[in-house]
Design an enzyme around this catalytic site. Structure first.
Site, mmCIF file in Angstrom:
data_model
loop_
_atom_site.group_PDB
_atom_site.id
_atom_site.type_symbol
_atom_site.label_atom_id
_atom_site.label_comp_id
_atom_site.label_asym_id
_atom_site.label_seq_id
_atom_site.Cartn_x
_atom_site.Cartn_y
_atom_site.Cartn_z
ATOM 1 N N HIS A 116 -72.643 -74.865 -104.758
ATOM 2 C CA HIS A 116 -72.409 -74.310 -103.403
ATOM 3 C C HIS A 116 -71.247 -75.228 -102.628
ATOM 4 O O HIS A 116 -70.373 -74.894 -102.216
ATOM 5 C CB HIS A 116 -73.712 -74.529 -102.642
ATOM 6 C CG HIS A 116 -73.598 -74.483 -101.033
ATOM 7 N ND1 HIS A 116 -73.744 -73.383 -100.525
ATOM 8 C CD2 HIS A 116 -73.385 -75.376 -100.140
ATOM 9 C CE1 HIS A 116 -73.611 -73.630 -99.200
ATOM 10 N NE2 HIS A 116 -73.308 -74.779 -98.835
ATOM 11 N N GLU A 117 -71.521 -76.524 -103.223
ATOM 12 C CA GLU A 117 -70.454 -77.492 -102.401
ATOM 13 C C GLU A 117 -69.042 -77.232 -102.912
ATOM 14 O O GLU A 117 -67.882 -77.109 -102.295
ATOM 15 C CB GLU A 117 -70.712 -79.126 -102.612
ATOM 16 C CG GLU A 117 -71.932 -79.546 -102.052
ATOM 17 C CD GLU A 117 -72.137 -78.881 -100.782
ATOM 18 O OE1 GLU A 117 -71.091 -78.690 -100.061
ATOM 19 O OE2 GLU A 117 -73.420 -78.731 -100.272
ATOM 20 N N HIS A 120 -67.618 -74.221 -101.207
ATOM 21 C CA HIS A 120 -66.669 -74.841 -99.942
ATOM 22 C C HIS A 120 -65.193 -75.174 -100.119
ATOM 23 O O HIS A 120 -64.251 -75.016 -99.438
ATOM 24 C CB HIS A 120 -67.384 -76.128 -99.183
ATOM 25 C CG HIS A 120 -68.509 -75.805 -98.379
ATOM 26 N ND1 HIS A 120 -68.664 -74.710 -97.483
ATOM 27 C CD2 HIS A 120 -69.801 -76.160 -98.548
ATOM 28 C CE1 HIS A 120 -70.040 -74.544 -96.724
ATOM 29 N NE2 HIS A 120 -70.482 -75.301 -97.528
ATOM 30 N N HIS A 124 -61.820 -73.771 -98.848
ATOM 31 C CA HIS A 124 -60.583 -74.196 -98.319
ATOM 32 C C HIS A 124 -59.463 -73.773 -98.975
ATOM 33 O O HIS A 124 -58.413 -73.541 -98.314
ATOM 34 C CB HIS A 124 -60.920 -75.617 -98.432
ATOM 35 C CG HIS A 124 -60.079 -76.670 -97.584
ATOM 36 N ND1 HIS A 124 -60.063 -78.008 -97.873
ATOM 37 C CD2 HIS A 124 -59.130 -76.462 -96.534
ATOM 38 C CE1 HIS A 124 -59.246 -78.660 -96.942
ATOM 39 N NE2 HIS A 124 -58.587 -77.548 -96.306
HETATM 40 ZN ZN ZN Z 1 -72.667 -75.873 -97.200
#
Ligand code: ZN
Length: 245
Positions: A116-117, A120, A124
């Protein structure tokens, strides 16, 4: 929805929060209940899936590394950070931070959260519009959060709640809008995470349900925060409208 009796408006003007039953019953209590419920769901899911080993045997850090490398983000660091569920992607440092349990863990929870991270980071890299908007909103939201409590206290102590209500609505509206933008960003990061986990073969199809449940539980906390804020904002709007009449 009109739960704002003239008496309640008077209470709000005299006393914005404490002892105001409409506020307690229709705003504070539901916000608290849904917030606690979401936290319980998250911790239950986390407790469960941190005990379920992932078939690939990868740690969270290794899974994140694979996803980042595959996207060409080979220079992006994946670092360990203290605390439980403190995992995050820092767009200013362009680095991934995973809590010790998820950094080292070879479990569904660890791999799911780490992916999940990494999701991100992919947002980006792809200049995902809502993430850019969220990043642009960070400074103004930080400022709004910083002054919000002070404005409420000042209005209350000076007995100027009525005058200050429009300012309260603008300031709290900024905070709520930030939470509104955060929600799709979080769901999109989970969607990207799952796509990569399965495409790169980091988790098996049979593990899909576990990963989904873990990530869904994490996203619920953002839903709860938004619902709580929207209730508060509606309350301020109702009070402002009753002020005018
Ligand atoms: Zn998150």
């Amino acid at each position: 929805m009109n739960v704002f009796t003239p008496g309640a408006v008077h209470d709000l003007i005299e006393n914005p929060m404490i002892g105001n039953w409409n506020y307690i019953l229709f705003v504070m209590l539901p916000g608290l209940v849904i917030g606690l419920w979401a936290q319980m769901k998250l911790h239950a899911a986390y407790r469960k899936y941190r005990e379920v080993p992932v078939d690939s045997g990868l740690t969270g850090a290794e899974a994140a590394r694979r996803i980042l490398d595959n996207a060409g983000l080979t220079a992006m660091p994946v670092e360990e950070v203290e605390g439980e569920l403190t995992d995050h992607y820092d767009p200013t440092k362009r680095a991934l931070f995973l809590s010790s349990d998820n950094f080292h863990g070879r479990t569904i929870a660890a791999v799911g959260v780490a992916a999940h991270e990494a999701g991100h980071a992919l947002q980006h890299q792809a200049a995902y519009a809502l993430m850019n908007l969220r990043m642009a909103l960070v400074p103004v939201t930080q400022f709004a959060s910083y002054i919000y409590g002070g404005i409420l206290l000042l209005g209350w102590f000076l007995g100027m709640m009525k005058v200050m209500l429009p300012i309260v609505i603008v300031v709290f509206g900024i905070i709520t809008f930030f939470q509104l933008v955060t929600l799709p960003v979080e769901y999109d990061a989970s969607a990207r995470a799952k796509e990569q986990l399965f495409r790169l073969g980091l988790v098996r199809e049979s593990e899909r349900e576990g990963v989904s449940k873990m990530l869904h539980a994490a996203a619920l906390t953002y839903v709860a925060a938004l619902v709580s804020s929207v209730l508060t904002l509606l309350y301020y709007f109702g009070a402002a409208r009753d002020n005018r009449s």
